[in-house]
Motif scaffolding. Structure first.
Motif, PDB file in Angstrom:
ATOM      1  N   SER A  61      33.481  27.803  19.779  1.00 39.75           N
ATOM      2  CA  SER A  61      33.349  29.199  20.209  1.00 39.75           C
ATOM      3  C   SER A  61      32.439  29.959  19.252  1.00 39.75           C
ATOM      4  O   SER A  61      32.672  29.952  18.037  1.00 39.75           O
ATOM      5  CB  SER A  61      34.722  29.874  20.239  1.00 39.75           C
ATOM      6  OG  SER A  61      35.541  29.327  21.237  1.00 39.75           O
ATOM      7  N   PRO A  62      31.413  30.642  19.775  1.00 38.80           N
ATOM      8  CA  PRO A  62      30.548  31.441  18.904  1.00 38.80           C
ATOM      9  C   PRO A  62      31.269  32.697  18.436  1.00 38.80           C
ATOM     10  O   PRO A  62      31.616  33.553  19.249  1.00 38.80           O
ATOM     11  CB  PRO A  62      29.355  31.781  19.807  1.00 38.80           C
ATOM     12  CG  PRO A  62      29.906  31.728  21.198  1.00 38.80           C
ATOM     13  CD  PRO A  62      30.987  30.689  21.189  1.00 38.80           C
ATOM     14  N   LEU A  63      31.489  32.805  17.163  1.00 35.76           N
ATOM     15  CA  LEU A  63      32.352  33.861  16.626  1.00 35.76           C
ATOM     16  C   LEU A  63      31.807  34.320  15.282  1.00 35.76           C
ATOM     17  O   LEU A  63      31.430  33.501  14.441  1.00 35.76           O
ATOM     18  CB  LEU A  63      33.768  33.294  16.473  1.00 35.76           C
ATOM     19  CG  LEU A  63      34.905  34.218  16.054  1.00 35.76           C
ATOM     20  CD1 LEU A  63      36.202  33.735  16.701  1.00 35.76           C
ATOM     21  CD2 LEU A  63      35.080  34.213  14.537  1.00 35.76           C
ATOM     22  N   LEU A  64      31.749  35.637  15.107  1.00 30.78           N
ATOM     23  CA  LEU A  64      31.342  36.218  13.824  1.00 30.78           C
ATOM     24  C   LEU A  64      32.556  36.819  13.143  1.00 30.78           C
ATOM     25  O   LEU A  64      33.170  37.745  13.671  1.00 30.78           O
ATOM     26  CB  LEU A  64      30.275  37.300  14.038  1.00 30.78           C
ATOM     27  CG  LEU A  64      29.937  38.187  12.812  1.00 30.78           C
ATOM     28  CD1 LEU A  64      29.398  37.350  11.663  1.00 30.78           C
ATOM     29  CD2 LEU A  64      28.946  39.286  13.205  1.00 30.78           C
ATOM     30  N   LEU A  65      32.894  36.284  11.985  1.00 30.81           N
ATOM     31  CA  LEU A  65      33.951  36.853  11.147  1.00 30.81           C
ATOM     32  C   LEU A  65      33.307  37.559   9.976  1.00 30.81           C
ATOM     33  O   LEU A  65      32.498  36.974   9.244  1.00 30.81           O
ATOM     34  CB  LEU A  65      34.885  35.749  10.638  1.00 30.81           C
ATOM     35  CG  LEU A  65      35.953  36.191   9.623  1.00 30.81           C
ATOM     36  CD1 LEU A  65      36.949  37.147  10.266  1.00 30.81           C
ATOM     37  CD2 LEU A  65      36.675  34.980   9.033  1.00 30.81           C
ATOM     38  N   MET A  66      33.641  38.830   9.800  1.00 31.67           N
ATOM     39  CA  MET A  66      33.166  39.592   8.657  1.00 31.67           C
ATOM     40  C   MET A  66      34.360  39.982   7.801  1.00 31.67           C
ATOM     41  O   MET A  66      35.391  40.418   8.333  1.00 31.67           O
ATOM     42  CB  MET A  66      32.408  40.837   9.119  1.00 31.67           C
ATOM     43  CG  MET A  66      31.112  40.513   9.843  1.00 31.67           C
ATOM     44  SD  MET A  66      30.162  41.968  10.356  1.00 31.67           S
ATOM     45  CE  MET A  66      31.074  42.465  11.810  1.00 31.67           C
ATOM     46  N   GLY A  67      34.233  39.786   6.507  1.00 30.77           N
ATOM     47  CA  GLY A  67      35.345  40.059   5.614  1.00 30.77           C
ATOM     48  C   GLY A  67      34.932  40.898   4.421  1.00 30.77           C
ATOM     49  O   GLY A  67      33.801  40.803   3.937  1.00 30.77           O
ATOM     50  N   GLY A  68      35.853  41.724   3.957  1.00 33.84           N
ATOM     51  CA  GLY A  68      35.607  42.491   2.749  1.00 33.84           C
ATOM     52  C   GLY A  68      35.675  41.608   1.523  1.00 33.84           C
ATOM     53  O   GLY A  68      36.088  40.446   1.577  1.00 33.84           O
ATOM     54  N   ALA A  69      35.272  42.148   0.396  1.00 36.49           N
ATOM     55  CA  ALA A  69      35.306  41.412  -0.875  1.00 36.49           C
ATOM     56  C   ALA A  69      35.262  42.406  -2.020  1.00 36.49           C
ATOM     57  O   ALA A  69      34.906  43.578  -1.848  1.00 36.49           O
ATOM     58  CB  ALA A  69      34.124  40.448  -0.970  1.00 36.49           C
ATOM     59  N   ALA A  70      35.626  41.933  -3.198  1.00 36.59           N
ATOM     60  CA  ALA A  70      35.511  42.754  -4.402  1.00 36.59           C
ATOM     61  C   ALA A  70      34.053  43.125  -4.631  1.00 36.59           C
ATOM     62  O   ALA A  70      33.134  42.454  -4.140  1.00 36.59           O
ATOM     63  CB  ALA A  70      36.061  41.996  -5.605  1.00 36.59           C
ATOM     64  N   GLY A  71      33.823  44.205  -5.372  1.00 34.19           N
ATOM     65  CA  GLY A  71      32.467  44.663  -5.652  1.00 34.19           C
ATOM     66  C   GLY A  71      31.611  43.590  -6.296  1.00 34.19           C
ATOM     67  O   GLY A  71      32.114  42.655  -6.930  1.00 34.19           O
ATOM     68  N   THR A  72      30.297  43.711  -6.142  1.00 36.01           N
ATOM     69  CA  THR A  72      29.372  42.676  -6.609  1.00 36.01           C
ATOM     70  C   THR A  72      29.503  42.396  -8.112  1.00 36.01           C
ATOM     71  O   THR A  72      29.302  41.260  -8.548  1.00 36.01           O
ATOM     72  CB  THR A  72      27.924  43.090  -6.300  1.00 36.01           C
ATOM     73  OG1 THR A  72      27.706  44.427  -6.792  1.00 36.01           O
ATOM     74  CG2 THR A  72      27.665  43.064  -4.805  1.00 36.01           C
ATOM     75  N   LEU A  73      29.828  43.399  -8.904  1.00 38.47           N
ATOM     76  CA  LEU A  73      29.952  43.201 -10.353  1.00 38.47           C
ATOM     77  C   LEU A  73      31.352  42.784 -10.776  1.00 38.47           C
ATOM     78  O   LEU A  73      31.560  42.416 -11.934  1.00 38.47           O
ATOM     79  CB  LEU A  73      29.569  44.488 -11.091  1.00 38.47           C
ATOM     80  CG  LEU A  73      28.087  44.869 -11.064  1.00 38.47           C
ATOM     81  CD1 LEU A  73      27.888  46.221 -11.727  1.00 38.47           C
ATOM     82  CD2 LEU A  73      27.236  43.794 -11.745  1.00 38.47           C
ATOM     83  N   LEU A  74      32.309  42.834  -9.854  1.00 32.42           N
ATOM     84  CA  LEU A  74      33.700  42.571 -10.216  1.00 32.42           C
ATOM     85  C   LEU A  74      34.209  41.225  -9.725  1.00 32.42           C
ATOM     86  O   LEU A  74      35.335  40.835 -10.034  1.00 32.42           O
ATOM     87  CB  LEU A  74      34.600  43.687  -9.663  1.00 32.42           C
ATOM     88  CG  LEU A  74      34.380  45.072 -10.258  1.00 32.42           C
ATOM     89  CD1 LEU A  74      35.286  46.088  -9.585  1.00 32.42           C
ATOM     90  CD2 LEU A  74      34.619  45.055 -11.767  1.00 32.42           C
ATOM     91  N   GLN A  75      33.405  40.511  -8.957  1.00 33.76           N
ATOM     92  CA  GLN A  75      33.859  39.220  -8.444  1.00 33.76           C
ATOM     93  C   GLN A  75      34.042  38.227  -9.597  1.00 33.76           C
ATOM     94  O   GLN A  75      33.196  38.094 -10.465  1.00 33.76           O
ATOM     95  CB  GLN A  75      32.865  38.682  -7.406  1.00 33.76           C
ATOM     96  CG  GLN A  75      32.872  39.518  -6.134  1.00 33.76           C
ATOM     97  CD  GLN A  75      31.929  39.004  -5.065  1.00 33.76           C
ATOM     98  OE1 GLN A  75      31.074  38.163  -5.324  1.00 33.76           O
ATOM     99  NE2 GLN A  75      32.056  39.523  -3.860  1.00 33.76           N
ATOM    100  N   GLY A  76      35.177  37.581  -9.590  1.00 36.99           N
ATOM    101  CA  GLY A  76      35.519  36.637 -10.653  1.00 36.99           C
ATOM    102  C   GLY A  76      36.078  37.287 -11.892  1.00 36.99           C
ATOM    103  O   GLY A  76      36.323  36.613 -12.904  1.00 36.99           O
ATOM    104  N   ARG A  77      36.329  38.598 -11.870  1.00 37.91           N
ATOM    105  CA  ARG A  77      36.822  39.319 -13.038  1.00 37.91           C
ATOM    106  C   ARG A  77      38.244  39.856 -12.859  1.00 37.91           C
ATOM    107  O   ARG A  77      38.693  40.707 -13.617  1.00 37.91           O
ATOM    108  CB  ARG A  77      35.868  40.473 -13.398  1.00 37.91           C
ATOM    109  CG  ARG A  77      34.486  39.994 -13.802  1.00 37.91           C
ATOM    110  CD  ARG A  77      33.564  41.140 -14.165  1.00 37.91           C
ATOM    111  NE  ARG A  77      32.261  40.668 -14.594  1.00 37.91           N
ATOM    112  CZ  ARG A  77      31.953  40.277 -15.830  1.00 37.91           C
ATOM    113  NH1 ARG A  77      32.876  40.316 -16.773  1.00 37.91           N
ATOM    114  NH2 ARG A  77      30.740  39.860 -16.112  1.00 37.91           N
ATOM    115  N   GLY A  78      38.924  39.381 -11.811  1.00 37.28           N
ATOM    116  CA  GLY A  78      40.323  39.778 -11.628  1.00 37.28           C
ATOM    117  C   GLY A  78      40.518  41.029 -10.811  1.00 37.28           C
ATOM    118  O   GLY A  78      41.554  41.695 -10.940  1.00 37.28           O
TER     119      GLY A  78
END
Length: 621
Positions: free
Chosen positions: A130-147
């Motif tokens: 099935s052709p499906l687009l999932l869009m998800g939020g995420a932590a800010g670009t500078l905060l990813q991997g920093r808890g």
């Protein structure tokens, strides 16, 4: 000279390093593209523009702060936002829209647990193509991997499940990335795609700047470096963000059979005395309209077995649609055409195919095309291409030729004999409660001609697959090869939105109902009335049937005769409890539920059913 050459090389490497650093920091881009620091616009608007340009009508979601700009912007542009009670339901609903509309289904969920809650539904869409687009939020670009809150490595999670994954790093990337993702979802073998949106790529400049810029930076040189780096990161994040960009759809690639391949198949079929066609869901994919495929099949006159989304392709009572005794038909067939059908567990990995038969297989996916051909079967012609388009070209090439009539007629006789026997089982009294086969037959007789059937369950739904007859193409929705429980609420929601004038029936087992009964609240809030028929035998019967005789225990298989009709009432629907004492009123209750649904209220028929042996060999294929 050597020393000078060495110095030059070192200087060259240093200059190259500086240039690369300037590129990575966006310094070069910022020289030519303005950052509009006063603009109130945000990244969600860019997402909405692309979706509208691609004809997206619905976005399914469970709201979260990370993704609010996308939802607000879509609503402003007239895209309907449909919020569900579980993220998996949002993806299942998008899956249903993709199947029924021929476009990409869209779901948006928040970061971390919001995304992990979708994993099963995304995997189901992948296996159902099935052709499906999932869009998800995420932590800010500078905060990813920093808890940061709800920050996990989401890309690693979805790369095995999706055809394409991307993480937005600047606002200017949003439009080209969403366009690319939508095209990839539909090209080749359709499937899900995933885009991650760090929260600072979605909110406006003035809000993001408050989060990025440090009010009291460290003193000294290091403080100045940190301040410069953060300021530059912010400016690069929004540089060129609001420049005019093309939002129109990109070309979609659909693989096609070659003329030589089609001609070879024409020759094989023209010589066949007992050909059979097995049609799978893939044959219903765009660009070929289902009605054109129906006409092509009727022109060929070859007996057909329909599976997945192709159920109903030939209408309710077609003389070439064969529903029973598939194994026997395949043993006798001299030519078998697998049109989007895969030799997996559903065809006993290819073992049901006669080794003397000529096998033509057509599939967009090379792996599925040849699955288990190294073990149990060999294709005579294997075509990596679109099954629907192939059937039209085959029919055109065989114009004037028709399958010998005695062959489909003989299979139809077997069909009638088997179904007459099975129908007699519906009239038998069970030891307790109602005979589930009789209930399903009555629903099949009374449901509207335009009904869409959603299948979500095991034992009860397995029986329904042999009894209930979709009246037309794209009127049967089941999970597909993954066999996922819990699709009912989402599939029904998507189906009702796509076909608001149609009756939408969910056939639930009492076990599977537990996954999505809360979506009756969604049906009520979004005015998408559906009818649910629950086969309530207080048991995970499909498991119990084998577990008890083999292992001598019913552990973990038992449920209760729960008042699911009361649950439906509590969510704003109308519930009916149907037991043996209501047997004579069964038709009246079904008609009452249909009337309630036409008037805008979702209904749930909680049918107390007894045990039958229908699933124990009488419907084997």
């Amino acid at each position: 000279m050597d020393a000078l050459g060495g110095i030059g090389a070192v200087f060259g490497c240093f200059a190259l390093g500086l240039a690369f650093t300037a590129y990575k920091l966006g310094l070069v881009y910022q020289l030519f593209h303005k950052t509009e620091t006063e603009s109130p616009r945000h990244g969600g608007e860019s997402v909405a523009q692309v979706l509208r340009a691609h004809g997206v009508k619905f976005v399914f979601t469970l709201v979260g702060g990370h993704i609010s700009p996308i939802l607000v912007a879509c609503e402003k542009l007239g895209i309907r936002i449909v919020d569900t009670r579980h993220e998996a339901t949002a993806v299942f609903a998008a899956d249903a829209v993709a199947r029924l509309s021929g476009s990409v289904g869209v779901a948006v969920v928040t970061a971390g647990p919001g995304l992990t809650n979708t994993v099963t539904a995304v995997k189901n869409a992948q296996m159902a193509e099935s052709p499906l687009l999932l869009m998800g939020g995420a932590a800010g670009t500078l905060l990813q991997g920093r808890g940061a809150l709800q920050d996990i490595d989401q890309m690693s999670l979805f790369k095995p499940l999706c055809k394409f994954c991307a993480s937005i790093r600047t606002v200017r990337e949003i439009i080209p990335t969403v366009r690319k993702a939508l095209a990839i979802a539909q090209s080749g073998t359709p499937g899900p795609v995933f885009i991650e949106f760090p929260i600072d790529t979605l909110y406006p400049f003035h809000l993001v700047s408050k989060e990025i810029i440090v009010k009291n930076p460290p003193k000294g040189l290091m403080g100045k470096i940190i301040t410069w780096y953060l300021q530059n990161h912010l400016m690069n994040l929004f540089a060129g963000a609001w420049e005019t960009r093309d939002v129109s759809p990109l070309p979609v690639d659909v693989p096609q059979a070659t003329d030589d391949q089609v001609q070879k198949c024409i020759e094989l079929v023209s010589r066949a005395k007992k050909p059979v066609i097995l049609i799978g869901s893939q044959a219903t994919l765009p660009p070929t309209p289902a009605d054109d495929i129906r006409k092509a099949l009727e022109s060929l006159g070859i007996p057909c077995f329909l599976g997945g989304m192709s159920r109903g392709m030939l209408g309710k009572d077609s003389p070439i649609h064969i529903r029973q005794n598939r194994r026997d038909a395949l043993k006798d067939a001299d030519v078998v055409l697998l049109a989007g059908t895969v030799c997996d567990f559903r065809l006993s990995y290819g073992r049901v195919l006669n080794r003397r038969s000529k096998i033509i297989t057509v599939n967009r996916d090379k792996t599925q095309l040849l699955k288990n051909s190294d073990m149990f079967w060999k294709p005579t012609v294997a075509i990596q291409g679109d099954a629907g388009s192939f059937l039209l070209r085959l029919s055109k090439g065989l114009k004037g030729h028709k399958c010998p009539e005695e062959w489909p007629q003989s299979l139809k006789v077997g069909d009638v004999t088997k179904e007459t026997t099975n129908r007699a089982k519906a009239d038998e009294k069970t030891e307790h409660h109602l005979n589930p086969l009789r209930v399903l037959h009555r629903v099949d007789e009374l449901m509207a001609e335009d009904s869409i059937i959603v299948a979500d369950g095991g034992d009860f739904v397995g029986s329904a697959a042999y009894i209930m007859r979709p009246r037309g193409p794209m009127r049967w929705l089941d999970p597909g090869a993954f066999g996922t429980l819990g699709v009912g609420g989402g599939f029904a929601l998507g189906a009702k939105l796509c076909r608001p004038e149609s009756e939408v029936w969910i056939v639930y087992g009492d076990g599977s109902l537990g996954y999505s009964v809360a979506e009756f609240d969604t049906f009520t809030r979004h005015k998408t009335p559906v009818i649910a028929v629950v086969g309530n035998d207080a048991c995970w019967s499909q498991i119990s049937r084998e577990q008890v005789p083999i292992l001598g225990s019913n552990v973990a298989c038992g449920l209760l005769f729960t008042d699911y009709h009361v649950v439906a009432d509590g969510y704003g629907g109308k519930g009916y409890l149907i037991g043996r004492e209501d047997e004579d009123r069964l038709d009246d209750i079904i008609k009452a539920a249909q009337k309630e649904t036409r008037e805008g209220m979702s209904t749930l028929l909680n049918v107390l059913i007894g045990k039958t042996n229908f699933r124990e060999g009488s419907i084997s294929v």
